[in-house]
Design a protein around this motif. Sequence first.
Motif, PDB file in Angstrom:
ATOM      1  N   TYR A 151      15.952 -11.143  86.064  1.00 16.59           N
ATOM      2  CA  TYR A 151      14.830 -11.004  85.128  1.00 16.59           C
ATOM      3  C   TYR A 151      15.308 -10.356  83.837  1.00 16.59           C
ATOM      4  N   ALA A 152      14.744 -10.789  82.713  1.00 19.64           N
ATOM      5  CA  ALA A 152      15.113 -10.242  81.413  1.00 19.64           C
ATOM      6  C   ALA A 152      14.279  -9.023  81.054  1.00 19.64           C
ATOM      7  N   PHE A 175      11.903   0.574  76.839  1.00 18.58           N
ATOM      8  CA  PHE A 175      13.114   1.309  77.180  1.00 18.58           C
ATOM      9  C   PHE A 175      13.931   0.503  78.173  1.00 18.58           C
ATOM     10  N   LYS A 176      15.213   0.842  78.267  1.00 17.45           N
ATOM     11  CA  LYS A 176      16.102   0.225  79.248  1.00 17.45           C
ATOM     12  C   LYS A 176      16.218   1.155  80.446  1.00 17.45           C
ATOM     13  N   PRO A 177      15.703   0.735  81.600  1.00 18.58           N
ATOM     14  CA  PRO A 177      15.688   1.629  82.761  1.00 18.58           C
ATOM     15  C   PRO A 177      17.015   1.754  83.484  1.00 18.58           C
ATOM     16  N   LEU A 178      17.965   0.844  83.208  1.00 18.33           N
ATOM     17  CA  LEU A 178      19.247   0.838  83.900  1.00 18.33           C
ATOM     18  C   LEU A 178      20.375   0.837  82.875  1.00 18.33           C
ATOM     19  N   TRP A 180      23.383  -0.086  83.185  1.00 15.73           N
ATOM     20  CA  TRP A 180      24.321  -1.191  83.363  1.00 15.73           C
ATOM     21  C   TRP A 180      23.691  -2.564  83.170  1.00 15.73           C
ATOM     22  N   SER A 181      22.421  -2.605  82.806  1.00 12.84           N
ATOM     23  CA  SER A 181      21.713  -3.884  82.716  1.00 12.84           C
ATOM     24  C   SER A 181      21.020  -4.026  81.364  1.00 12.84           C
ATOM     25  N   ASP A 182      20.813  -5.278  80.943  1.00  7.94           N
ATOM     26  CA  ASP A 182      20.064  -5.558  79.718  1.00  7.94           C
ATOM     27  C   ASP A 182      18.560  -5.613  79.958  1.00  7.94           C
ATOM     28  N   LEU A 183      18.133  -5.436  81.208  1.00  7.22           N
ATOM     29  CA  LEU A 183      16.708  -5.464  81.521  1.00  7.22           C
ATOM     30  C   LEU A 183      15.956  -4.434  80.687  1.00  7.22           C
ATOM     31  N   ALA A 290      16.978  -1.626  71.171  1.00 13.02           N
ATOM     32  CA  ALA A 290      17.577  -0.619  72.033  1.00 13.02           C
ATOM     33  C   ALA A 290      19.087  -0.591  71.891  1.00 13.02           C
ATOM     34  N   VAL A 291      19.697  -1.755  71.754  1.00 14.69           N
ATOM     35  CA  VAL A 291      21.148  -1.834  71.565  1.00 14.69           C
ATOM     36  C   VAL A 291      21.552  -1.152  70.267  1.00 14.69           C
ATOM     37  N   GLU A 292      20.797  -1.400  69.207  1.00 12.04           N
ATOM     38  CA  GLU A 292      21.141  -0.809  67.911  1.00 12.04           C
ATOM     39  C   GLU A 292      20.962   0.699  67.932  1.00 12.04           C
ATOM     40  N   LEU A 293      19.892   1.169  68.573  1.00 10.54           N
ATOM     41  CA  LEU A 293      19.667   2.622  68.635  1.00 10.54           C
ATOM     42  C   LEU A 293      20.767   3.314  69.427  1.00 10.54           C
ATOM     43  N   ALA A 294      21.327   2.601  70.430  1.00 11.56           N
ATOM     44  CA  ALA A 294      22.378   3.208  71.253  1.00 11.56           C
ATOM     45  C   ALA A 294      23.737   3.164  70.576  1.00 11.56           C
TER      46      ALA A 294
END
Length: 295
Positions: A151-152, A175-178, A180-183, A290-294
């Motif tokens: 699931y995405a 938010f990203k809950p994991l 290691w995942s892009d979920l 989320a990727v950019e903020l990280a």
Amino acid sequence: MQSPHSTDGTIINGLSVDVEDWFQVGAFENVIDRGDWDGLALRVEDNVLRILDLFDAAEVKATFFTLGWIAKRNPAIIRRIVDRGHELASHGYDHGRVFAFDRKQFAGDIKLARMILEDAGGVQVTGYRAPSFSIDKRTPWAYMELAEQGYAYSSSVAPVVHDHYGWREAPRFAFKPLPWSDLVEIPVTTAILGGRRVAAGGGGFFRVLPYAFSRWAIRQVNRQDCRPAVFYFHPWEIDPEQPRVGNAPIKSKLRHYTNLDKMAEKLRELVHEFEWGRMDILAHREAARAVELAA
């Protein structure tokens, strides 16, 4: 970064429908047995058709989080949803709350629902919403299972206190809950009133409270937080002629039946006043953010 805004700077909010019938709701789960469902009048198809027409008139697209149980018995309406350009997503098989499962049971539930939905709709299902927003701190394994099944995104959290659901400590926005995942998890909308979070993402709150409250809440999220809102409702909420459950508790009846006759008109006003889009598009933008903020 992929913005939640359109090309003219307008924020695109997430519009969603939780596709379940009048007898499958959490308010009646203790008075209507699942074993009796097949003997009850199905009204969801006609209600979904009304919603599709309403969305067409407003020229908006949405996500239909649909029970596998419904898709199995009504494949024609699933094809209508897809053919009209909306996203088909999963609401589990038969409205079982996630915190009532163990991980193995949950894995089987979402796998079965997805198989039925994809077979009926002829499209890939990448989104999930837990029945009654039932992913919370009791179910740390739920996101792991969703990610492992490909699931995405999920939109399964209500970051408020409620007697039926709620994860008060969860973030208000995507938010990203994991790690290691892009979920990505996209919680249903809350607003801040008197320093406290209040539910403002649709459903019974939208139906019962004055429309002005929802307008204020969505504007707060869009203008002050500069974030997209996430709104949901159910097909049975536009159906004032649905059967009445006489032996349900008074509180459940009040929640379920109040303002059914006013809901469709309120929805028309809502979908014309704000900008709306599918949840998968919103999820893609929120994941990129989320990727950019990280970084």
